[in-house]
Every structure is written in C-alpha cells, then in structure tokens.
Design an enzyme around this catalytic site. Structure first.
Site, mmCIF file in Angstrom:
data_model
loop_
_atom_site.group_PDB
_atom_site.id
_atom_site.type_symbol
_atom_site.label_atom_id
_atom_site.label_comp_id
_atom_site.label_asym_id
_atom_site.label_seq_id
_atom_site.Cartn_x
_atom_site.Cartn_y
_atom_site.Cartn_z
ATOM 1 C CG HIS A 174 -5.707 -2.855 1.258
ATOM 2 N ND1 HIS A 174 -5.260 -2.388 0.039
ATOM 3 C CD2 HIS A 174 -5.068 -2.106 2.193
ATOM 4 C CE1 HIS A 174 -4.414 -1.396 0.232
ATOM 5 N NE2 HIS A 174 -4.269 -1.214 1.525
ATOM 6 C CG ASP A 178 -7.511 -3.642 -2.271
ATOM 7 O OD1 ASP A 178 -8.222 -2.915 -1.549
ATOM 8 O OD2 ASP A 178 -6.269 -3.559 -2.300
ATOM 9 C CB SER A 193 -0.936 -0.072 1.206
ATOM 10 O OG SER A 193 -2.108 0.650 0.973
ATOM 11 C CG ASP A 209 -1.209 13.303 -15.735
ATOM 12 O OD1 ASP A 209 -2.230 13.649 -16.363
ATOM 13 O OD2 ASP A 209 -0.056 13.318 -16.208
#
Ligand code: TYC
Length: 291
Positions: A272, A244, A139, A221
């Site tokens: 996750h 997830d 993560s 972006d």
C-alpha cells in the site's frame, strides 16, 4: 503565516512502520519538524476552515499531493516533498479538514465527505492562485483526486493515483473492520499518529472513518465515485502494488477500465505504501508521466 520548517533530511518525521501505512514518517507537533528548510508551512481560509499545506519547489508545473485516511502532507509524503524536482514542479501537500494541522474542525464523515474534500482541494489551489494543477492522490487521497478530476476538469492537468477504490465490496468492509480499533494496532503503528492527534482523537476518528466509508456499501453498486469515472478527462496514471494487503487489484483494474485513456502501472513488490518503500522508482515514474 508561512514559516520555514527546520531540519535536514534525516530529521524528518518520527518513524511509523505499520501494517496500515508501513514506512510512514510522522512529525512531532510543533517547531521541531522534519523536512528541509525549502519547505514552507502555512494555513489559508477556504470554505469556512483553515486548511494547512506544505509547499516547496518553484517549477511551473504545480502538483498537489493528497494524503490518505488520517494522513497529512508531512506524514504521508516525505520522499515526494523532499525529492520531486524543485526545478520542474511547485509541490503542495495539503491536510484535508480535520486531519493533520487542518484542525479545528474535528474530522467528520458525512456521506459526501470525499466530494467535500475534492472541492476543498480545488478551492485551496484557487486560493493559492494556481489555475491548473496535477494531482498525486494516495488511497483516500486518490478517491478525492478522481472526484476532483471528474467534477472540475478545467482545473486539472494530469493525475496519478494509487491505493484508491471507486466502490466498496463485502471484502473491503471486512478489511475496514480489521483496522477499526486502534488499540489493536501494533504500538509501532499507533504511536506516531497518537503523537500527532492524541489517543482519543485518533481512536474516535478511525472509528468514524470506518463508519464513514461503510456508508458507501449501502449506495447503488457500493459506489464511492464509480459513476464519476467516465467524466475524468485528464491523462491518468494508476499505480498499483501487487502486494497491497488493503486494496485488492480489482480496484485498480476497474478504475483503469473506466477512466478513458488511463495507464496502469503495476509494481510487483509494492504494497500500500509503495511511494515510500520504493520512493525513487515511484518519483521517477511520476516525473516522467507528468512531463
Ligand atoms: N483508504 C485507506 C487510506 O486512505 C487505506 C485503507 C484501504 C484502509 C483499505 C483499510 O481496508 C482498507 N490509507
């Protein structure tokens, strides 16, 4: 100062089963810790802070574990610290500054916080006299790993990341907003982290994290590190849990497309926390990839 952490497997950490990080184990602060006696705990001065890390194994191949937001080596990586081969690997699990036992300082989130974590992580490895290491980043720790691999290619051997994202979308922003107020978290989710940090620090730091990660939305972006992906040179394995709920699949696909030669491995039942829920499968996948 290096002290052995007492305890056997089962005395690992107290249980945190949560929407955010279901299945995470969290230690009681202090000596009654949770990992096996082969795991040592120490702090070392790096870049003006004292970084805490756990260390185990005596293999030639050095692997650094990088935890997610509000996480620490011990809370995020119990099954990896215990069960990755101690013969093949020297495993180090660090607490980024402001998290876990790398406090003080309090955690803050200037826009370059991931870059700072990446430099801290690489400089910690240098302080420990490791020339080249592999990275396992979960993560936020996966984002840090991507930046470290892009910026310091000569220090990185191989990399595995999961649950990471290289940019922030409107959809992500909504998901972040949903976890901002820790008093809305389930008791089960909150309690262990509250024990580690105290309620006030936990609540404040979670809000600061949400504000911190939302900063990227306003960059071109929404980039956190998407502009750096083409600079990654090391063999890279991207793992993604198809269930997830926090990090949508398109993030894994994007990283896969932009990191040259990378491999994408999907885990159909993974969420996750796939490395905790499916620890044996995950560890085997990682060991095979690193060898
Ligand atoms: N990046 C967070 C971590 O490090 C997890 C997370 C992802 C939280 C997406 C919320 O919308 C979110 N664990």
């Amino acid at each position: 100062m290096a002290a052995a952490l007492g305890g056997r497997g089962a005395r690992r950490l107290r249980l945190l089963l949560s929407a955010l990080k279901p299945g995470i184990r969290v230690p009681r602060p202090g000596p009654a810790a949770a990992l096996s006696s082969s795991v040592t705990s120490a702090r070392v001065a790096v870049n003006g802070v004292h970084l805490h890390y756990l260390r185990t194994g005596d293999g030639e191949h050095v692997v650094l574990l990088l935890p997610g937001m509000l996480g620490s080596g011990e809370t995020d990586f119990g099954p990896q610290i215990e069960n990755l081969s101690k013969k093949l690997f020297t495993v180090v699990a660090w607490d980024p500054r402001g998290y876990g036992l790398s406090r003080p300082p309090d955690r803050d989130f200037p826009v370059e916080f991931f870059e700072r974590d990446a430099k801290d992580a690489v400089d910690l490895m240098k302080a420990l006299k490791f020339k080249k290491v592999s990275l396992l980043g979960w993560s936020d720790g996966g984002i840090t790993a991507l930046i470290a691999a892009a910026r310091y290619p000569s220090c990185i051997h191989k990399m595995v990341i999961w649950g990471a994202n290289a940019y922030v979308t409107d959809q992500d922003e909504e998901l972040y907003q949903g976890i901002r107020d820790v008093s809305q978290w389930s008791e089960r989710t909150r309690k262990p982290l509250e024990a580690l940090y105290g309620f006030n620090y936990l609540a404040r730091t979670c809000e600061k994290w949400v504000d911190g990660i939302k900063q990227f939305k306003h960059l071109p972006d929404g980039s956190i590190c998407r502009h750096l992906l083409p600079l990654v040179q090391c063999p890279t394995l991207i793992v993604h849990g198809e269930k997830d709920p926090l990090v949508p699949r398109f993030h894994a696909d994007f990283i896969h497309r932009h990191v040259r030669g990378s491999r994408l491995h999907l885990m159909p039942e993974g969420k996750h926390n796939l490395h905790l829920r499916f620890a044996d499968e995950f560890n085997k996948l990682v060991e095979d990839f690193l060898q």
